[in-house]
Design a protein around this motif. Structure first.
Motif, PDB file in Angstrom:
ATOM      1  N   PHE A  57       0.865  -1.187   0.000  1.00  0.00           N
ATOM      2  CA  PHE A  57       0.000   0.000   0.000  1.00  0.00           C
ATOM      3  C   PHE A  57       0.900   1.235   0.000  1.00  0.00           C
ATOM      4  O   PHE A  57       1.842   1.312   0.791  1.00  0.00           O
ATOM      5  N   ASP A  58       0.599   2.182  -0.876  1.00  0.00           N
ATOM      6  CA  ASP A  58       1.394   3.415  -0.915  1.00  0.00           C
ATOM      7  C   ASP A  58       1.146   4.281   0.307  1.00  0.00           C
ATOM      8  O   ASP A  58       2.016   5.006   0.752  1.00  0.00           O
ATOM      9  N   ARG A  59      -0.078   4.208   0.789  1.00  0.00           N
ATOM     10  CA  ARG A  59      -0.474   5.086   1.894  1.00  0.00           C
ATOM     11  C   ARG A  59      -1.261   4.314   2.927  1.00  0.00           C
ATOM     12  O   ARG A  59      -1.957   3.353   2.592  1.00  0.00           O
ATOM     13  N   ILE A  60      -1.163   4.810   4.162  1.00  0.00           N
ATOM     14  CA  ILE A  60      -2.014   4.260   5.225  1.00  0.00           C
ATOM     15  C   ILE A  60      -2.689   5.424   5.960  1.00  0.00           C
ATOM     16  O   ILE A  60      -2.167   6.542   5.979  1.00  0.00           O
ATOM     17  N   TRP A  61      -3.837   5.108   6.535  1.00  0.00           N
ATOM     18  CA  TRP A  61      -4.470   6.063   7.452  1.00  0.00           C
ATOM     19  C   TRP A  61      -3.884   5.836   8.836  1.00  0.00           C
ATOM     20  O   TRP A  61      -3.812   4.685   9.284  1.00  0.00           O
ATOM     21  N   LEU A  62      -3.510   6.910   9.486  1.00  0.00           N
ATOM     22  CA  LEU A  62      -3.181   6.820  10.916  1.00  0.00           C
ATOM     23  C   LEU A  62      -4.345   7.425  11.682  1.00  0.00           C
ATOM     24  O   LEU A  62      -4.837   8.498  11.321  1.00  0.00           O
ATOM     25  N   LEU A  63      -4.771   6.749  12.721  1.00  0.00           N
ATOM     26  CA  LEU A  63      -5.780   7.302  13.635  1.00  0.00           C
ATOM     27  C   LEU A  63      -5.072   7.567  14.953  1.00  0.00           C
ATOM     28  O   LEU A  63      -4.471   6.638  15.518  1.00  0.00           O
ATOM     29  N   TRP A  64      -5.128   8.781  15.407  1.00  0.00           N
ATOM     30  CA  TRP A  64      -4.246   9.162  16.519  1.00  0.00           C
ATOM     31  C   TRP A  64      -4.910  10.174  17.437  1.00  0.00           C
ATOM     32  O   TRP A  64      -6.028  10.613  17.193  1.00  0.00           O
ATOM     33  N   TRP A  65      -4.203  10.540  18.472  1.00  0.00           N
ATOM     34  CA  TRP A  65      -4.748  11.378  19.547  1.00  0.00           C
ATOM     35  C   TRP A  65      -3.955  12.674  19.663  1.00  0.00           C
ATOM     36  O   TRP A  65      -2.730  12.619  19.754  1.00  0.00           O
ATOM     37  N   PHE A  66      -4.644  13.811  19.635  1.00  0.00           N
ATOM     38  CA  PHE A  66      -3.961  15.107  19.862  1.00  0.00           C
ATOM     39  C   PHE A  66      -3.652  15.176  21.356  1.00  0.00           C
ATOM     40  O   PHE A  66      -4.347  15.861  22.125  1.00  0.00           O
ATOM     41  N   GLY A 101      -7.155  12.420  15.633  1.00  0.00           N
ATOM     42  CA  GLY A 101      -6.594  12.889  14.370  1.00  0.00           C
ATOM     43  C   GLY A 101      -6.615  11.764  13.344  1.00  0.00           C
ATOM     44  O   GLY A 101      -6.556  10.583  13.708  1.00  0.00           O
ATOM     45  N   ILE A 102      -6.707  12.145  12.068  1.00  0.00           N
ATOM     46  CA  ILE A 102      -6.593  11.161  10.982  1.00  0.00           C
ATOM     47  C   ILE A 102      -5.623  11.723   9.960  1.00  0.00           C
ATOM     48  O   ILE A 102      -5.687  12.903   9.628  1.00  0.00           O
ATOM     49  N   THR A 103      -4.716  10.905   9.488  1.00  0.00           N
ATOM     50  CA  THR A 103      -3.753  11.378   8.493  1.00  0.00           C
ATOM     51  C   THR A 103      -3.467  10.264   7.485  1.00  0.00           C
ATOM     52  O   THR A 103      -3.083   9.169   7.882  1.00  0.00           O
ATOM     53  N   PRO A 104      -3.654  10.546   6.185  1.00  0.00           N
ATOM     54  CA  PRO A 104      -3.318   9.560   5.157  1.00  0.00           C
ATOM     55  C   PRO A 104      -1.849   9.728   4.757  1.00  0.00           C
ATOM     56  O   PRO A 104      -1.527  10.521   3.903  1.00  0.00           O
ATOM     57  N   VAL A 105      -0.978   9.002   5.397  1.00  0.00           N
ATOM     58  CA  VAL A 105       0.456   9.251   5.253  1.00  0.00           C
ATOM     59  C   VAL A 105       1.097   8.229   4.298  1.00  0.00           C
ATOM     60  O   VAL A 105       0.574   7.118   4.142  1.00  0.00           O
ATOM     61  N   GLN A 106       2.203   8.644   3.649  1.00  0.00           N
ATOM     62  CA  GLN A 106       2.905   7.706   2.761  1.00  0.00           C
ATOM     63  C   GLN A 106       3.569   6.600   3.573  1.00  0.00           C
ATOM     64  O   GLN A 106       4.230   6.894   4.584  1.00  0.00           O
ATOM     65  N   LEU A 107       3.421   5.364   3.102  1.00  0.00           N
ATOM     66  CA  LEU A 107       4.090   4.233   3.759  1.00  0.00           C
ATOM     67  C   LEU A 107       5.343   3.921   2.943  1.00  0.00           C
ATOM     68  O   LEU A 107       5.257   3.466   1.802  1.00  0.00           O
ATOM     69  N   LEU A 108       6.508   4.186   3.520  1.00  0.00           N
ATOM     70  CA  LEU A 108       7.761   4.000   2.783  1.00  0.00           C
ATOM     71  C   LEU A 108       8.317   2.594   2.959  1.00  0.00           C
ATOM     72  O   LEU A 108       8.891   2.033   2.041  1.00  0.00           O
ATOM     73  N   ILE A 135      -7.219   3.335   0.542  1.00  0.00           N
ATOM     74  CA  ILE A 135      -7.664   2.683  -0.688  1.00  0.00           C
ATOM     75  C   ILE A 135      -8.323   3.752  -1.563  1.00  0.00           C
ATOM     76  O   ILE A 135      -9.445   4.197  -1.266  1.00  0.00           O
ATOM     77  N   PRO A 136      -7.610   4.215  -2.607  1.00  0.00           N
ATOM     78  CA  PRO A 136      -8.135   5.344  -3.384  1.00  0.00           C
ATOM     79  C   PRO A 136      -9.555   5.112  -3.876  1.00  0.00           C
ATOM     80  O   PRO A 136     -10.383   6.026  -3.856  1.00  0.00           O
ATOM     81  N   ALA A 137      -9.867   3.885  -4.271  1.00  0.00           N
ATOM     82  CA  ALA A 137     -11.208   3.623  -4.817  1.00  0.00           C
ATOM     83  C   ALA A 137     -12.295   3.860  -3.767  1.00  0.00           C
ATOM     84  O   ALA A 137     -13.427   4.198  -4.103  1.00  0.00           O
ATOM     85  N   TYR A 138     -11.969   3.706  -2.480  1.00  0.00           N
ATOM     86  CA  TYR A 138     -12.973   3.920  -1.428  1.00  0.00           C
ATOM     87  C   TYR A 138     -12.812   5.279  -0.743  1.00  0.00           C
ATOM     88  O   TYR A 138     -13.787   5.845  -0.260  1.00  0.00           O
ATOM     89  N   ASP A 139     -11.569   5.731  -0.659  1.00  0.00           N
ATOM     90  CA  ASP A 139     -11.285   6.864   0.232  1.00  0.00           C
ATOM     91  C   ASP A 139     -11.132   8.202  -0.493  1.00  0.00           C
ATOM     92  O   ASP A 139     -10.931   9.221   0.163  1.00  0.00           O
ATOM     93  N   SER A 140     -11.144   8.191  -1.825  1.00  0.00           N
ATOM     94  CA  SER A 140     -10.844   9.434  -2.533  1.00  0.00           C
ATOM     95  C   SER A 140     -12.039   9.858  -3.389  1.00  0.00           C
ATOM     96  O   SER A 140     -12.540   9.064  -4.195  1.00  0.00           O
ATOM     97  N   PHE A 141     -12.481  11.097  -3.199  1.00  0.00           N
ATOM     98  CA  PHE A 141     -13.609  11.643  -3.964  1.00  0.00           C
ATOM     99  C   PHE A 141     -13.204  13.043  -4.427  1.00  0.00           C
ATOM    100  O   PHE A 141     -13.659  14.043  -3.874  1.00  0.00           O
TER     101      PHE A 141
END
Ligand SMILES: C[S@@+](CC[C@H](N)C(=O)[O-])C[C@H]1O[C@@H](n2cnc3c(N)ncnc32)[C@H](O)[C@@H]1O
Length: 271
Positions: A57-66, A101-108, A135-141
């Motif tokens: 996967f090129d990217r992942i969502w991180l779910l995190w806490w401020f 927080g939510i961040t779609p970050v690059q997975l290297l 997942i661009p097909a689900y997450d990108s509009f």
């Protein structure tokens, strides 16, 4: 445990160079930067197994806490755009009732015990609760409307409304800070003043006496004047009062030595 409480436990913590509350920190990940971060998972085979199949996967969502935020507000003043409060649920503000927080970050890379990530907007030590594949097909509009943000973006895409000039003193102060202390906020400050120098709490612009204003840039203020479409930066000054800078009970003041040195060198520019 009361029915209306849920317990979340971190799966790991972010390690990054990003210093909290830096004046030039961007509000979303800046992918033009070559920086990387690590998500260090808590020890244990279970998390390592849970990472199976993530590579690819090129990217992942991180779910995190401020985790540095202690309060929330129903309305917030976003840093960009006009001085207008917005409902917190219409923003990405950290000041939320549940500061998630939510961040779609690059997975290297997926490594043993940690993930190597591209630029992200989490400060060092931020707890992360979950990882999901992006997942661009689900997450990108891309055609979806983005409300007030679209209006602000359109205004920001227009050429800046103000020209910014510097007096000799301002140039001298900025060059000294850059050359002697490695502190350089000139570009970021110029960009902000050229867009809109009007008073704004989040952008730390306020009216002083007479026709003078100041803008807070990290541990510094720049004092400026506005005539028509011309903003003239007159001088800098330290943002912290002397009693704070010399109080041993307040050891963590940003740019403390530089602020003390400025006061000594240019006493006439300090209140
Ligand atoms: C504007 S928020 C947007 C966050 C995310 N993209 C979202 O929508 O949930 C990003 C800012 O949160 C701040 N931040 C990052 N980690 C934080 C933490 N652990 N606690 C409090 N603030 C944090 C940083 O100053 C960063 O610029």
């Amino acid at each position: 445990m009361p029915d209306d409480e849920l317990i979340l436990r971190p799966i790991g913590f972010i390690r990054t160079e990003k210093k909290p509350l830096k004046f030039d920190a961007r509000h979303q990940p800046d992918e033009r930067q070559a920086e990387t971060s690590r998500l260090e998972l808590l020890p244990g085979d279970k998390y390592q197994k849970a990472l199976k199949d993530l590579a690819g996967f090129d990217r992942i969502w991180l779910l995190w806490w401020f985790h540095r935020n202690k309060d929330w507000r129903p309305e917030v003043l976003p840093p960009r755009g006009p001085s207008k409060r917005r409902g917190v649920f219409a923003t990405r503000s950290p000041h939320r009732p549940n500061p998630l927080g939510i961040t779609p970050v690059q997975l290297l890379a997926v490594k043993k015990g940690y993930l190597l990530l591209g630029p992200c907007d989490l400060v060092d030590g931020t707890p992360v609760f979950d990882i999901k594949p992006y997942i661009p097909a689900y997450d990108s509009f891309p055609e979806a409307k983005s409300g007030w943000i679209a209006e602000v973006d359109a205004a920001l895409a227009a050429p800046p409304a103000f020209r910014v000039a510097f007096t000799e003193a301002a140039n001298e102060h900025l060059a000294w800070l850059r050359d002697s202390w490695g502190i350089d906020f000139r570009d970021r400050m110029t960009e902000m003043l050229a867009r809109d120098p009007s008073p704004h709490r989040t952008r730390r612009i306020r009216s002083r006496h007479g026709d003078l204003f100041d803008i807070g840039c990290g541990a510094w203020f720049a004092v400026f004047q506005v005539e028509g479409d011309l903003v003239t930066v007159r001088h800098l000054k330290p943002a912290f009062p002397l009693k704070f800078l010399t109080d041993p009970a307040r050891p963590v003041i940003p740019d403390k030595e530089a602020q003390l040195a400025f006061r000594k060198r240019w006493p006439a520019f300090v209140d």
